[in-house]
Design an enzyme around this catalytic site. Structure first.
Site: not given
Ligand code: NAP
Ligand code: F7E
Length: 345
Positions: A136, A138, A160
């Site tokens: 990520s 992050e 995280y």
């Molecule tokens: P998501 O919608 O939150 O999905 C997370 C998945 O992880 C769910 O299927 C959840 O299953 C599963 N999970 C949670 N705890 C688990 C455990 N103990 N064992 C097995 N499975 C488990 O996340 P996403 O947005 O699809 O992201 C996919 C991956 O990419 C994650 O690793 C996230 O950190 C990473 N990532 C996401 C972004 C983004 O912007 N979306 C960016 C960079 C990296 P349950 O249904 O069982 O809860």
């Molecule tokens: O926040 C700001 C908050 O929660 C984005 C995950 O998929 O991407 C995601 O992480 C920004 C932050 O995503 C609200 O402070 C303002 O600066 O949508 P977010 P995230 O934290 O960037 C990375 C790449 C991952 O890997 C993660 O799994 O938005 N913000 N106001 C807010 N955020 C939330 N959630 N809610 C608010 O009300």
């Protein structure tokens, strides 16, 4: 013979898009499913009847060995994680177990099933299982440079981000130690109508839909100045797959190369339905994070040149796609008396 893929995180946003993409490429796809009766199983099986499931949990080593042994995959995509950053301050130990140790457990399961051992570290895998880790942006956190690229130093700002940095490094370490084809895709924020309702883009699209349909009047947000590189999840799963099809394994940054503020996201979403965001959005200080990541933007040179990958959906189209989907969700929820949850898909 059809190639076989195992996906952890199958019930999540990316898991569903990746499974659709791989099925479209002719793969047999298994999703790791946790829990006794995971309520999210129905929604993925509704989307894809060809999908198979295998029980397992990233907290349970033996279950992962059994899953890999049963599926005998060519490719494993580890998308499972606790992905909501604020939760990592509330439950840091759990997030570390799942997001950091979980990666090690999947790598160990592959190592055991494929017959790799520490004494055979010249790349002589008995079975070549390729591994993708969902790293990520992050991990860049308080970014040392903008835009961020594969060589930018990590400075994570949340438990995280710290856990993801471990997952990234252990993946690289297994590549170097055991000759595994193991890569970390450093993905920047990617969204869709299937995004969890707790993330800011979906919170905005759902809020706008409810305000437009007269169900609420105000939307509470935190830091409006945060800058992110937001893309469409459907585009990003293509990059995951491409990363496992190369001659040599390597880590890639994946993003759009453009950044926008949370304020921009709100403005575009409200404009789309003819409303002024300033009339509805208010700041709730409780939503501001203990340590914020202020600026994230991808340098996409490598992924564009080496993988020939480019995003197809721009930021404004992404936000309006999400608002349109939520207008339908919320309207359906009203019509069917809450039978369809607007926070899900
Ligand atoms: P998501 O919608 O939150 O999905 C997370 C998945 O992880 C769910 O299927 C959840 O299953 C599963 N999970 C949670 N705890 C688990 C455990 N103990 N064992 C097995 N499975 C488990 O996340 P996403 O947005 O699809 O992201 C996919 C991956 O990419 C994650 O690793 C996230 O950190 C990473 N990532 C996401 C972004 C983004 O912007 N979306 C960016 C960079 C990296 P349950 O249904 O069982 O809860
Ligand atoms: O926040 C700001 C908050 O929660 C984005 C995950 O998929 O991407 C995601 O992480 C920004 C932050 O995503 C609200 O402070 C303002 O600066 O949508 P977010 P995230 O934290 O960037 C990375 C790449 C991952 O890997 C993660 O799994 O938005 N913000 N106001 C807010 N955020 C939330 N959630 N809610 C608010 O009300």
């Amino acid at each position: 013979m059809a190639r076989r893929a195992l996906i952890t995180g199958i019930t999540g946003q990316d898991g569903s898009y990746l499974a659709e993409h791989l099925l479209g490429q002719g793969y047999q796809v298994w999703g790791l499913m946790r829990g006794q009766a995971n309520p999210r199983k129905t929604r993925v099986s509704r989307l894809m009847s060809e999908l198979s499931f295998v029980d397992g949990d990233l907290m349970d080593q033996a279950s992962l060995v059994s899953a890999v042994d049963l599926v005998q995959p060519d490719e494993v995509y580890n998308l499972g994680a606790i992905s909501f950053v604020p939760m990592s301050w509330q439950q840091a130990e759990l997030v570390t177990e799942v997001n950091a140790m979980g990666v090690l457990r999947v790598l160990e399961a592959i190592r055991m099933v494929s017959g790799l051992s520490s004494s055979r570290h010249n790349g002589e895998a008995a079975k070549n299982i390729r591994f993708y880790q969902a790293s990520s942006s992050e991990m860049f956190g308080k970014a040392a440079e903008t835009p961020q690229r594969e060589t930018t130093i990590f400075h994570p700002r949340s438990p995280y981000g710290v856990a993801k940095a471990y997952g990234h490094f252990i993946t690289r370490n297994y590549r170097e130690s055991f000759g595994m084809y193991a890569v970390g895709g450093i993905l920047f924020n990617h969204e869709s109508p299937r995004r969890g309702a707790e993330f800011v883009t979906r919170k905005i699209s759902l809020g706008v839909a409810k305000i437009k349909l007269g169900l609420q009047d105000r939307l509470a947000l935190g830091n409006l100045d945060a800058l992110r590189d937001w893309g469409f999840a459907g585009d990003y799963v293509r990059a995951m797959h491409l990363m496992l099809q190369q001659d040599e394994p390597a880590d890639y940054v994946v993003g759009t190369g453009e950044m926008h503020s949370v304020r921009d996201a709100a403005r575009i979403a409200f404009d789309h339905v003819g409303l002024n965001w300033e009339d509805h959005v208010h700041i709730d200080p409780a939503l501001v994070r203990p340590a914020e990541v202020e600026v994230l933007c991808a340098d996409t040179t490598r992924v564009r040149q080496e993988l020939r990958w480019a995003p197809q959906v721009d930021f404004a189209s992404l936000m309006t796609m999400m608002v349109d989907a939520d207008l339908k969700h919320v309207a359906a929820e009203q019509e069917y008396g809450g039978l369809l949850a607007a926070g899900s898909w």
